[in-house]
Design a protein around this motif. Structure first.
Motif, PDB file in Angstrom:
ATOM      1  N   UNK A  36      -5.589  26.685  30.653  1.00 10.48           N
ATOM      2  CA  UNK A  36      -4.763  26.966  29.485  1.00 10.48           C
ATOM      3  C   UNK A  36      -5.694  27.108  28.293  1.00 10.48           C
ATOM      4  N   UNK A  37      -5.630  28.255  27.620  1.00 11.95           N
ATOM      5  CA  UNK A  37      -6.429  28.450  26.414  1.00 11.95           C
ATOM      6  C   UNK A  37      -5.497  28.664  25.231  1.00 11.95           C
ATOM      7  N   UNK A  38      -5.920  28.147  24.093  1.00 10.20           N
ATOM      8  CA  UNK A  38      -5.217  28.383  22.835  1.00 10.20           C
ATOM      9  C   UNK A  38      -5.994  29.420  22.051  1.00 10.20           C
ATOM     10  N   UNK A  39      -5.257  30.320  21.439  1.00 15.51           N
ATOM     11  CA  UNK A  39      -5.879  31.346  20.605  1.00 15.51           C
ATOM     12  C   UNK A  39      -4.826  31.897  19.657  1.00 15.51           C
ATOM     13  N   UNK A  40      -5.289  32.501  18.587  1.00 11.76           N
ATOM     14  CA  UNK A  40      -4.384  33.174  17.657  1.00 11.76           C
ATOM     15  C   UNK A  40      -4.090  34.554  18.239  1.00 11.76           C
ATOM     16  N   UNK A  51      -6.843  44.854  23.078  1.00 15.14           N
ATOM     17  CA  UNK A  51      -8.044  44.485  22.326  1.00 15.14           C
ATOM     18  C   UNK A  51      -7.767  43.400  21.285  1.00 15.14           C
ATOM     19  N   UNK A  52      -6.496  43.136  21.010  1.00 14.56           N
ATOM     20  CA  UNK A  52      -6.122  42.108  20.038  1.00 14.56           C
ATOM     21  C   UNK A  52      -5.763  40.767  20.675  1.00 14.56           C
ATOM     22  N   UNK A  53      -6.009  40.648  21.967  1.00 15.32           N
ATOM     23  CA  UNK A  53      -5.674  39.402  22.659  1.00 15.32           C
ATOM     24  C   UNK A  53      -6.853  38.935  23.495  1.00 15.32           C
ATOM     25  N   UNK A  89     -17.745  33.299  25.302  1.00 16.44           N
ATOM     26  CA  UNK A  89     -17.342  34.695  25.465  1.00 16.44           C
ATOM     27  C   UNK A  89     -15.950  35.057  24.948  1.00 16.44           C
ATOM     28  N   UNK A  90     -15.143  34.061  24.575  1.00 15.25           N
ATOM     29  CA  UNK A  90     -13.763  34.355  24.178  1.00 15.25           C
ATOM     30  C   UNK A  90     -13.400  33.616  22.898  1.00 15.25           C
ATOM     31  N   UNK A  91     -12.539  34.228  22.074  1.00 14.83           N
ATOM     32  CA  UNK A  91     -12.147  33.623  20.791  1.00 14.83           C
ATOM     33  C   UNK A  91     -11.018  32.604  20.958  1.00 14.83           C
ATOM     34  N   UNK A  92     -11.262  31.601  21.775  1.00 14.95           N
ATOM     35  CA  UNK A  92     -10.258  30.566  21.999  1.00 14.95           C
ATOM     36  C   UNK A  92     -10.630  29.329  21.191  1.00 14.95           C
ATOM     37  N   UNK A  93      -9.619  28.578  20.790  1.00 15.64           N
ATOM     38  CA  UNK A  93      -9.858  27.393  19.975  1.00 15.64           C
ATOM     39  C   UNK A  93      -9.788  26.103  20.787  1.00 15.64           C
ATOM     40  N   UNK A  94      -9.162  26.173  21.949  1.00 15.89           N
ATOM     41  CA  UNK A  94      -8.967  24.975  22.761  1.00 15.89           C
ATOM     42  C   UNK A  94      -8.810  25.409  24.212  1.00 15.89           C
ATOM     43  N   UNK A  95      -9.294  24.583  25.121  1.00 12.40           N
ATOM     44  CA  UNK A  95      -9.121  24.879  26.544  1.00 12.40           C
ATOM     45  C   UNK A  95      -8.736  23.607  27.286  1.00 12.40           C
ATOM     46  N   UNK A 114      -9.399  17.042  35.467  1.00  8.46           N
ATOM     47  CA  UNK A 114      -8.836  17.755  34.315  1.00  8.46           C
ATOM     48  C   UNK A 114      -9.725  17.528  33.093  1.00  8.46           C
ATOM     49  N   UNK A 115      -9.999  18.618  32.382  1.00  8.20           N
ATOM     50  CA  UNK A 115     -10.817  18.604  31.176  1.00  8.20           C
ATOM     51  C   UNK A 115      -9.979  19.163  30.034  1.00  8.20           C
ATOM     52  N   UNK A 116     -10.222  18.687  28.839  1.00  8.31           N
ATOM     53  CA  UNK A 116      -9.563  19.246  27.672  1.00  8.31           C
ATOM     54  C   UNK A 116     -10.552  19.174  26.514  1.00  8.31           C
ATOM     55  N   UNK A 117     -10.801  20.329  25.881  1.00  3.85           N
ATOM     56  CA  UNK A 117     -11.813  20.366  24.830  1.00  3.85           C
ATOM     57  C   UNK A 117     -11.449  21.418  23.786  1.00  3.85           C
ATOM     58  N   UNK A 118     -11.707  21.089  22.534  1.00  2.00           N
ATOM     59  CA  UNK A 118     -11.565  22.044  21.444  1.00  2.00           C
ATOM     60  C   UNK A 118     -12.925  22.605  21.091  1.00  2.00           C
ATOM     61  N   UNK A 119     -12.935  23.807  20.559  1.00  2.00           N
ATOM     62  CA  UNK A 119     -14.182  24.427  20.121  1.00  2.00           C
ATOM     63  C   UNK A 119     -14.846  23.508  19.100  1.00  2.00           C
ATOM     64  N   UNK A 120     -16.127  23.294  19.260  1.00  3.70           N
ATOM     65  CA  UNK A 120     -16.855  22.460  18.324  1.00  3.70           C
ATOM     66  C   UNK A 120     -16.881  20.990  18.676  1.00  3.70           C
ATOM     67  N   UNK A 121     -16.158  20.567  19.710  1.00  2.00           N
ATOM     68  CA  UNK A 121     -16.180  19.149  20.133  1.00  2.00           C
ATOM     69  C   UNK A 121     -17.496  18.836  20.817  1.00  2.00           C
TER      70      UNK A 121
END
Length: 121
Positions: A36-40, A51-53, A89-95, A114-121
């Motif tokens: 599961x990835x979070x992204x705008x 190209x926008x996703x 490689x992807x503009x996701x904020x959380x995985x 199970x792993x859970x991490x936000x970008x920059x953690x």
């Protein structure tokens, strides 16, 4: 404020050499990834343009490729490697990543880490 949406890949088959025991190191094992990835995704909601996703096919392939030539012993090490590749490689904020390995223990169908991490953690 940007919206945040999720993209979920369920049951992605990933073949890799993984395991601690000698008998596990003789051939690749098929693992199953739930990602599961979070992204705008608000731009894609308006444009209807891939190209926008986060391109689901490219995400799945990147995960498979990140694991394919690895020889980790532990699911934990493989998970960390895959998470780093996705953030690179992807503009996701959380995985959130669940890796399932079938038939590894007697009397247990599967083991999942199970792993859970936000970008920059």
């Amino acid at each position: 404020m940007p919206q945040t949406q999720h993209i979920i890949l369920s049951g992605l088959k990933v073949d890799t050499l993984i395991g601690v025991y000698d008998w596990e190191r003789t051939r690749k094992t098929t693992l199953f990834f739930d990602v599961t990835v979070q992204a705008d995704l608000s731009a894609a909601m308006q444009s209807d343009d891939v190209k926008d996703t986060v391109d689901y096919a490219l995400l799945a392939k990147a995960i498979q490729d990140a694991a394919a030539d690895q020889t980790f012993e532990l699911l934990e090490a493989l998970g960390g490697h895959v998470i780093n590749a996705v953030f690179k490689d992807f503009p996701v904020t959380h995985i959130k990543l669940a890796i399932t390995k079938p038939d590894i223990l007697p009397d247990v169908n599967t083991v999942t880490v199970v792993f859970e991490q936000s970008r920059g953690d």
